[in-house]
Design an enzyme around this catalytic site. Structure first.
Site, PDB file in Angstrom:
ATOM      1  CG  ASP A   1      -1.886   4.951   3.565  1.00 38.42           C
ATOM      2  OD1 ASP A   1      -1.843   5.178   2.335  1.00 38.42           O
ATOM      3  OD2 ASP A   1      -2.772   5.416   4.303  1.00 38.42           O
TER       4      ASP A   1
ATOM      5  CG  HIS B   1      -5.430   2.453   5.882  1.00 33.73           C
ATOM      6  ND1 HIS B   1      -6.799   2.397   5.897  1.00 33.73           N
ATOM      7  CD2 HIS B   1      -5.082   3.141   4.779  1.00 33.73           C
ATOM      8  CE1 HIS B   1      -7.247   3.044   4.832  1.00 33.73           C
ATOM      9  NE2 HIS B   1      -6.236   3.499   4.139  1.00 33.73           N
TER      10      HIS B   1
ATOM     11  CG  ASN C   1      -4.843   8.137  -4.492  1.00 34.86           C
ATOM     12  OD1 ASN C   1      -3.835   7.476  -4.732  1.00 34.86           O
ATOM     13  ND2 ASN C   1      -5.014   8.794  -3.360  1.00 34.86           N
TER      14      ASN C   1
ATOM     15  CG  HIS D   1      -1.916   1.062   1.296  1.00 35.47           C
ATOM     16  ND1 HIS D   1      -3.107   0.926   1.977  1.00 35.47           N
ATOM     17  CD2 HIS D   1      -1.942   2.306   0.772  1.00 35.47           C
ATOM     18  CE1 HIS D   1      -3.807   2.045   1.861  1.00 35.47           C
ATOM     19  NE2 HIS D   1      -3.118   2.903   1.134  1.00 35.47           N
TER      20      HIS D   1
HETATM   21 ZN   LIG Z   1      -3.568   4.922   1.096  1.00 36.97          ZN
END
Ligand SMILES: [Zn+2]
Length: 439
Positions: free
Chosen positions: A318, A245, A107, A73
Site C-alpha cells: 500500500d 490491507h 485514485n 497494491h
Molecule cells: Zn491503497
C-alpha cells in the site's frame, strides 16, 4: 547511498551463482545456479554444475534468490500528483525494494476509470522501462461509488483488477454488480473495507490509545462489518473478491471461515500492519496515520497467524507517497498512508523469523500468490518464463534513512530503524535493472 540503474546485459545471457534459490512454485529450496538466456529462465541447476559456462556471472554467494517480487497494491500518483511520485520514481522505488512488478491503484487525477488513463499508465511504464507496472481500474466512475466505470474497455486496455481503493464502496448493490460484471473478465475486485457510517471521521484505531490522545477512533467493527457484507454478496454474486490491507483479528477470522466454505476470496496484509501497533502514533506522528489504521498487538498476532496458515495470501505495501506538508501537520489533518516499497523485504524477513514462517511461504505471499491473483506473468523461476529475479542479502544490516530512498516521498514510520536484509539486485526480463552500487 549510491545506487545504479545502468542495466547489466550480456549478449549471451547471465548465470546467477552461489545463492540459495527459493521458488515454491517449482518446489526449489536450496543452493542452485540460475541460468538466463534470451531474457528467460533457461535452467535452474545444482551449483557448479557447469551450466552457463559461457555466460556473464552474477555472484550471489550468501544471498537469497527469489522469483521477482510483485507488489499488488501501490499508489504511483501519476497522472495528477507528480509532486508525490511518478511512474518513473515509483518504479525505481519498486526495484530498489526488490519488486520487479507492481500493480497501481486507480485514485490518480484523472481517475483510472477509462481506457485512456489505463493506456497512458501503460505507455509511461513502457517508456520508463524499469519495473513492470500493471494498472488497476476503478470500480466506479470517479471513485464516487455510484455508477460502474468502463470496466470492459479498461480490461481491453490492460487492467489486471478493479478497485476503488481509498474509497470504500458503501452501496452494496454496486458491489454486487461489480462482482457480477467483473466475473465476465475474470478480474478480481479489490476492496478497501470500511463502513463509513461506523467509521465516522475517526483518524486512528479506536481504543485505549485514541482515548488517551483524544483522537477520534476507527473501530475494528467498521472494517469487519464490510468484510462480512462483501463475503455475503460474494457467495451469491460470483466473481473474485480480494480484500486489501486487512487489519483486524476479526477480519482474519471472517476470511478464514469463508475460505473453509470454499468462497473465492483472497486477502493481503501490509508490512506496517504486521510490524507496528497503534502505539506508533505516539506523540501524534503523522507518519503513523493510515487507513486502515495501525491496530492492537492482538491484531498484529492475528494477521501474522493468518499469513502463517495461509488465510492471508499476500503481502502488499500500500505504498502511498505524500509530501511532508501533507503529513507533518496536525494529526487530524494529515493525509492517510505511508511509503512502503523500500522497507518491505527486511520487515517481511523479520516478521517471518519471529513468526516461524518459512522463506518459501514468504515468497508465496510476495510473488507467487500476487501473480496468481492478478493473472500476470512471474511468480516463479520455471523454465521458459521471463527472468524476473530478486536477490537479497539477508545478513546486511542498515538503518532506514528515507532521504536516500528512490521514492520522491519520505513518509515512513520506520525512519531511523535498524533493519536486517537488503535487496542487492533486481532483474526484469533477464536485465539487471537495479543493483546496489556498494555491493
Ligand atoms: Zn491503497
Amino acid at each position: 547511498m549510491a545506487a545504479n540503474f545502468q542495466p547489466v546485459t550480456s549478449a549471451k545471457g547471465l548465470v546467477i551463482r552461489g545463492g540459495v534459490v527459493i521458488d515454491p512454485a517449482s518446489g526449489v529450496n536450496g543452493h542452485r545456479d540460475v541460468v538466463i538466456r534470451d531474457g528467460k529462465i533457461n535452467a535452474v541447476t545444482e551449483p557448479e554444475g557447469g551450466a552457463g559456462a559461457d555466460l556473464t556471472v552474477i555472484d550471489a554467494s550468501g544471498c537469497l534468490v527469489f522469483p521477482g517480487l510483485i507488489d499488488m497494491h501501490v499508489h504511483l500518483r501519476e497522472p495528477g500528483y507528480e509532486y508525490k511520485e511518478t511512474i518513473e520514481s515509483g518504479a525505481r522505488a519498486a526495484l530498489a525494494g526488490g519488486f520487479s512488478a507492481v500493480a497501481c491503484m486507480a485514485n490518480t487525477n484523472p481517475v483510472n476509470d477509462s481506457a485512456a488513463v489505463t493506456e497512458f499508465i501503460r505507455e509511461r511504464a513502457r517508456e520508463v522501462a524499469l519495473a513492470r507496472v500493471y494498472p488497476i481500474g476503478a470500480v466506479s466512475k470517479q471513485l464516487k461509488g455510484e455508477e460502474l466505470a468502463e470496466i470492459g474497455e479498461m480490461h481491453r486496455a490492460g487492467i489486471v483488477a478493479i478497485s476503488d481503493d481509498g474509497m470504500p464502496i458503501m452501496d452494496g448493490g454496486l458491489m454486487r454488480r461489480a462482482l457480477e460484471y467483473s466475473s465476465m473478465f475474470n478480474l478480481p475486485v479489490i476492496v478497501h473495507e470500511q463502513d463509513g457510517t461506523i467509521a465516522g471521521d475517526g483518524v486512528m484505531n479506536e481504543g485505549a490509545v485514541s482515548m488517551r490522545l483524544g483522537l477520534k477512533g476507527l473501530p475494528a467493527a467498521a472494517e469487519e462489518a464490510m468484510v462480512a457484507r462483501d463475503l455475503a454478496i460474494l457467495e451469491r454474486a460470483g466473481g473474485r473478491l480480494h480484500i486489501a490491507h486487512l487489519s483486524t483479528a476479526g477480519s482474519v477470522a471472517l476470511v478464514g471461515d469463508a475460505k473453509r466454505r470454499g468462497l473465492p476470496v483472497t486477502a493481503e496484509v501490509t508490512p506496517h500492519h504486521f510490524s507496528l501497533t497503534e502505539a506508533a502514533v505516539g506523540a501524534y506522528n503523522g507518519n503513523a496515520k493510515m487507513n486502515p489504521p495501525l491496530r492492537t498487538a492482538r491484531d498484529v498476532d492475528a494477521v501474522r497467524r493468518g499469513l502463517a496458515d495461509g488465510t492471508i495470501d499476500a503481502i502488499a505495501t500500500d505504498h502511498a507517497p505524500h509530501h511532508r506538508d501533507e503529513k507533518e501537520i496536525e494529526f487530524d489533518r494529515a493525509l492517510n498512508g505511508i511509503i512502503g516499497l523500500e522497507t518491505a523485504v527486511p520487515l517481511a524477513l523479520r516478521m517471518a523469523e519471529e513468526t516461524n514462517i518459512t522463506l518459501s511461504a514468504l515468497v508465496m505471499a510476495m510473488s507467487t500468490n500476487p501473480a496468481r491473483i492478478l493473472g500476470v506473468p512471474g511468480g516463479s523461476l520455471a523454465l521458459g518464463v521471463p527472468a524476473d529475479v530478486t536477490i537479497v542479502d539477508p545478513a546486511r544490516r542498515w538503518t532506514v534513512c528515507a532521504a536516500h530512498f528512490q521514492s520522491k516521498s519520505r513518509n515512513t514510520p520506520f525512519e531511523g530503524m535498524e533493519l536486517q536484509g537488503q535487496v542487492v539486485m533486481t532483474l526484469v526480463g533477464g536485465r539487471v535493472v537495479w543493483r546496489r552500487a556498494d555491493v
